[in-house]
Motif scaffolding. Sequence first.
Motif, PDB file in Angstrom:
ATOM      1  N   ARG A  61       0.829  -1.207   0.000  1.00 43.26           N
ATOM      2  CA  ARG A  61       0.000   0.000   0.000  1.00 43.26           C
ATOM      3  C   ARG A  61       0.863   1.256   0.000  1.00 43.26           C
ATOM      4  O   ARG A  61       0.515   2.253  -0.633  1.00 43.26           O
ATOM      5  CB  ARG A  61      -0.942  -0.009   1.202  1.00 43.26           C
ATOM      6  N   LYS A  62       1.981   1.230   0.699  1.00 48.16           N
ATOM      7  CA  LYS A  62       2.870   2.394   0.734  1.00 48.16           C
ATOM      8  C   LYS A  62       3.490   2.669  -0.628  1.00 48.16           C
ATOM      9  O   LYS A  62       3.682   3.812  -1.017  1.00 48.16           O
ATOM     10  CB  LYS A  62       3.975   2.182   1.767  1.00 48.16           C
ATOM     11  N   VAL A  63       3.816   1.608  -1.343  1.00 50.20           N
ATOM     12  CA  VAL A  63       4.484   1.757  -2.638  1.00 50.20           C
ATOM     13  C   VAL A  63       3.529   2.278  -3.711  1.00 50.20           C
ATOM     14  O   VAL A  63       3.927   3.038  -4.580  1.00 50.20           O
ATOM     15  CB  VAL A  63       5.105   0.407  -3.085  1.00 50.20           C
ATOM     16  N   TYR A  64       2.253   1.878  -3.644  1.00 51.08           N
ATOM     17  CA  TYR A  64       1.264   2.219  -4.672  1.00 51.08           C
ATOM     18  C   TYR A  64       0.084   2.951  -4.032  1.00 51.08           C
ATOM     19  O   TYR A  64      -0.946   2.369  -3.750  1.00 51.08           O
ATOM     20  CB  TYR A  64       0.769   0.944  -5.363  1.00 51.08           C
ATOM     21  N   PRO A  65       0.207   4.276  -3.795  1.00 48.82           N
ATOM     22  CA  PRO A  65      -0.809   4.996  -3.029  1.00 48.82           C
ATOM     23  C   PRO A  65      -2.024   5.477  -3.824  1.00 48.82           C
ATOM     24  O   PRO A  65      -2.993   5.945  -3.239  1.00 48.82           O
ATOM     25  CB  PRO A  65      -0.031   6.202  -2.494  1.00 48.82           C
ATOM     26  N   THR A  66      -2.001   5.353  -5.148  1.00 54.26           N
ATOM     27  CA  THR A  66      -3.070   5.911  -5.966  1.00 54.26           C
ATOM     28  C   THR A  66      -3.828   4.817  -6.704  1.00 54.26           C
ATOM     29  O   THR A  66      -3.223   3.983  -7.378  1.00 54.26           O
ATOM     30  CB  THR A  66      -2.493   6.906  -6.995  1.00 54.26           C
ATOM     31  N   ARG A  67      -5.150   4.827  -6.559  1.00 53.90           N
ATOM     32  CA  ARG A  67      -6.001   3.884  -7.293  1.00 53.90           C
ATOM     33  C   ARG A  67      -6.351   4.496  -8.643  1.00 53.90           C
ATOM     34  O   ARG A  67      -6.615   5.687  -8.747  1.00 53.90           O
ATOM     35  CB  ARG A  67      -7.282   3.606  -6.519  1.00 53.90           C
ATOM     36  N   ALA A  68      -6.343   3.667  -9.665  1.00 48.85           N
ATOM     37  CA  ALA A  68      -6.760   4.083 -10.999  1.00 48.85           C
ATOM     38  C   ALA A  68      -7.729   3.049 -11.542  1.00 48.85           C
ATOM     39  O   ALA A  68      -7.623   1.862 -11.239  1.00 48.85           O
ATOM     40  CB  ALA A  68      -5.549   4.205 -11.926  1.00 48.85           C
ATOM     41  N   GLY A  69      -8.667   3.499 -12.315  1.00 56.49           N
ATOM     42  CA  GLY A  69      -9.603   2.600 -12.967  1.00 56.49           C
ATOM     43  C   GLY A  69      -9.571   2.839 -14.457  1.00 56.49           C
ATOM     44  O   GLY A  69      -9.438   3.976 -14.905  1.00 56.49           O
ATOM     45  N   ARG A 153      -7.688   8.121  -7.907  1.00 54.06           N
ATOM     46  CA  ARG A 153      -8.115   8.461  -6.551  1.00 54.06           C
ATOM     47  C   ARG A 153      -6.957   8.193  -5.591  1.00 54.06           C
ATOM     48  O   ARG A 153      -6.326   7.143  -5.670  1.00 54.06           O
ATOM     49  CB  ARG A 153      -9.279   7.585  -6.086  1.00 54.06           C
ATOM     50  N   ASP A 154      -6.715   9.112  -4.685  1.00 55.90           N
ATOM     51  CA  ASP A 154      -5.782   8.819  -3.600  1.00 55.90           C
ATOM     52  C   ASP A 154      -6.432   7.730  -2.744  1.00 55.90           C
ATOM     53  O   ASP A 154      -7.591   7.861  -2.347  1.00 55.90           O
ATOM     54  CB  ASP A 154      -5.514  10.063  -2.752  1.00 55.90           C
ATOM     55  N   ASP A 155      -5.716   6.658  -2.507  1.00 56.89           N
ATOM     56  CA  ASP A 155      -6.278   5.526  -1.762  1.00 56.89           C
ATOM     57  C   ASP A 155      -5.134   4.779  -1.080  1.00 56.89           C
ATOM     58  O   ASP A 155      -4.862   3.614  -1.377  1.00 56.89           O
ATOM     59  CB  ASP A 155      -7.070   4.610  -2.700  1.00 56.89           C
ATOM     60  N   LYS A 156      -4.467   5.452  -0.161  1.00 56.40           N
ATOM     61  CA  LYS A 156      -3.306   4.876   0.518  1.00 56.40           C
ATOM     62  C   LYS A 156      -3.657   3.642   1.342  1.00 56.40           C
ATOM     63  O   LYS A 156      -2.801   2.809   1.607  1.00 56.40           O
ATOM     64  CB  LYS A 156      -2.637   5.932   1.402  1.00 56.40           C
ATOM     65  N   GLU A 157      -4.897   3.525   1.748  1.00 53.75           N
ATOM     66  CA  GLU A 157      -5.335   2.363   2.534  1.00 53.75           C
ATOM     67  C   GLU A 157      -5.881   1.240   1.655  1.00 53.75           C
ATOM     68  O   GLU A 157      -6.292   0.205   2.164  1.00 53.75           O
ATOM     69  CB  GLU A 157      -6.398   2.797   3.551  1.00 53.75           C
ATOM     70  N   TRP A 158      -5.939   1.458   0.356  1.00 56.44           N
ATOM     71  CA  TRP A 158      -6.426   0.455  -0.598  1.00 56.44           C
ATOM     72  C   TRP A 158      -7.876   0.061  -0.312  1.00 56.44           C
ATOM     73  O   TRP A 158      -8.265  -1.094  -0.390  1.00 56.44           O
ATOM     74  CB  TRP A 158      -5.511  -0.755  -0.603  1.00 56.44           C
ATOM     75  N   ARG A 159      -8.698   1.040  -0.008  1.00 54.31           N
ATOM     76  CA  ARG A 159     -10.109   0.761   0.292  1.00 54.31           C
ATOM     77  C   ARG A 159     -10.827   0.131  -0.902  1.00 54.31           C
ATOM     78  O   ARG A 159     -11.660  -0.753  -0.725  1.00 54.31           O
ATOM     79  CB  ARG A 159     -10.812   2.034   0.743  1.00 54.31           C
ATOM     80  N   GLY A 160     -10.533   0.598  -2.089  1.00 47.27           N
ATOM     81  CA  GLY A 160     -11.156   0.032  -3.290  1.00 47.27           C
ATOM     82  C   GLY A 160     -10.897  -1.453  -3.425  1.00 47.27           C
ATOM     83  O   GLY A 160     -11.805  -2.247  -3.678  1.00 47.27           O
ATOM     84  N   TYR A 161      -9.662  -1.846  -3.231  1.00 46.93           N
ATOM     85  CA  TYR A 161      -9.294  -3.251  -3.306  1.00 46.93           C
ATOM     86  C   TYR A 161      -9.965  -4.068  -2.208  1.00 46.93           C
ATOM     87  O   TYR A 161     -10.518  -5.147  -2.461  1.00 46.93           O
ATOM     88  CB  TYR A 161      -7.772  -3.378  -3.196  1.00 46.93           C
ATOM     89  N   HIS A 162      -9.959  -3.541  -0.990  1.00 39.92           N
ATOM     90  CA  HIS A 162     -10.479  -4.293   0.148  1.00 39.92           C
ATOM     91  C   HIS A 162     -11.998  -4.433   0.131  1.00 39.92           C
ATOM     92  O   HIS A 162     -12.551  -5.279   0.830  1.00 39.92           O
ATOM     93  CB  HIS A 162      -9.976  -3.696   1.468  1.00 39.92           C
ATOM     94  N   GLU A 163     -12.694  -3.642  -0.689  1.00 41.84           N
ATOM     95  CA  GLU A 163     -14.140  -3.818  -0.857  1.00 41.84           C
ATOM     96  C   GLU A 163     -14.466  -5.173  -1.474  1.00 41.84           C
ATOM     97  O   GLU A 163     -15.592  -5.649  -1.361  1.00 41.84           O
ATOM     98  CB  GLU A 163     -14.716  -2.705  -1.729  1.00 41.84           C
ATOM     99  N   PHE A 164     -13.487  -5.792  -2.110  1.00 40.13           N
ATOM    100  CA  PHE A 164     -13.724  -7.062  -2.799  1.00 40.13           C
ATOM    101  C   PHE A 164     -13.253  -8.269  -1.990  1.00 40.13           C
ATOM    102  O   PHE A 164     -13.232  -9.385  -2.507  1.00 40.13           O
ATOM    103  CB  PHE A 164     -13.072  -7.048  -4.185  1.00 40.13           C
ATOM    104  N   GLU A 165     -12.862  -8.079  -0.761  1.00 37.64           N
ATOM    105  CA  GLU A 165     -12.436  -9.215   0.070  1.00 37.64           C
ATOM    106  C   GLU A 165     -13.627  -9.912   0.676  1.00 37.64           C
ATOM    107  O   GLU A 165     -14.647  -9.365   0.925  1.00 37.64           O
ATOM    108  CB  GLU A 165     -11.483  -8.751   1.173  1.00 37.64           C
TER     109      GLU A 165
END
Length: 165
Positions: A61-69, A153-165
């Motif tokens: 998460r630290k290395v890749y802080p930005t979500r893109a779609g 989107r700034d998403d340092k916590e990877w919220r987008g990814y974790h919505e799919f867990e």
Amino acid sequence: MRILAILATLTANCWPLGPAFAEPRHGASIILDAWVVSTGKHQGNPLIVRRNRPFKSAQTRKVYPTRAGIAFKLLAPRADGWPTDKELAVLAQIETFVVERFQIEDRSVVVVILTTSGFREFMLYTKDKASVTQHLAELRARFPAYSFTTYFRDDKEWRGYHEFE
């Protein structure tokens, strides 16, 4: 496409897809590992969500802080919104391009791929928005019949990814 609406209708049915991508190493190419596939319905249409499961660590998460779609509409989907056999071949080429080009030099990682209702979307995380923009231009040039859209989107916590867990 609203992720939460999709999640509300998603019936989890997970199994390993097989080779996919593993946790990146600094200065190394992304190596193959495993994805999890979930199936369900979205607005009455078939839905498949593929999630690159190795990406859970705080270090990533630290290395890749930005979500893109990157999303696009299928050219000629079936009545249920699913791609035709003919279009599946082109979608495989698009996916290969996205995975190979966007992840070059570990600048980004593809973490979720959604297919439903006549659309496909790639969710990735990046440390280099400029490279995503550059590769998106290449994608558009290589597949001009498709209209690709993108967001950051700034998403340092990877919220987008974790919505799919």
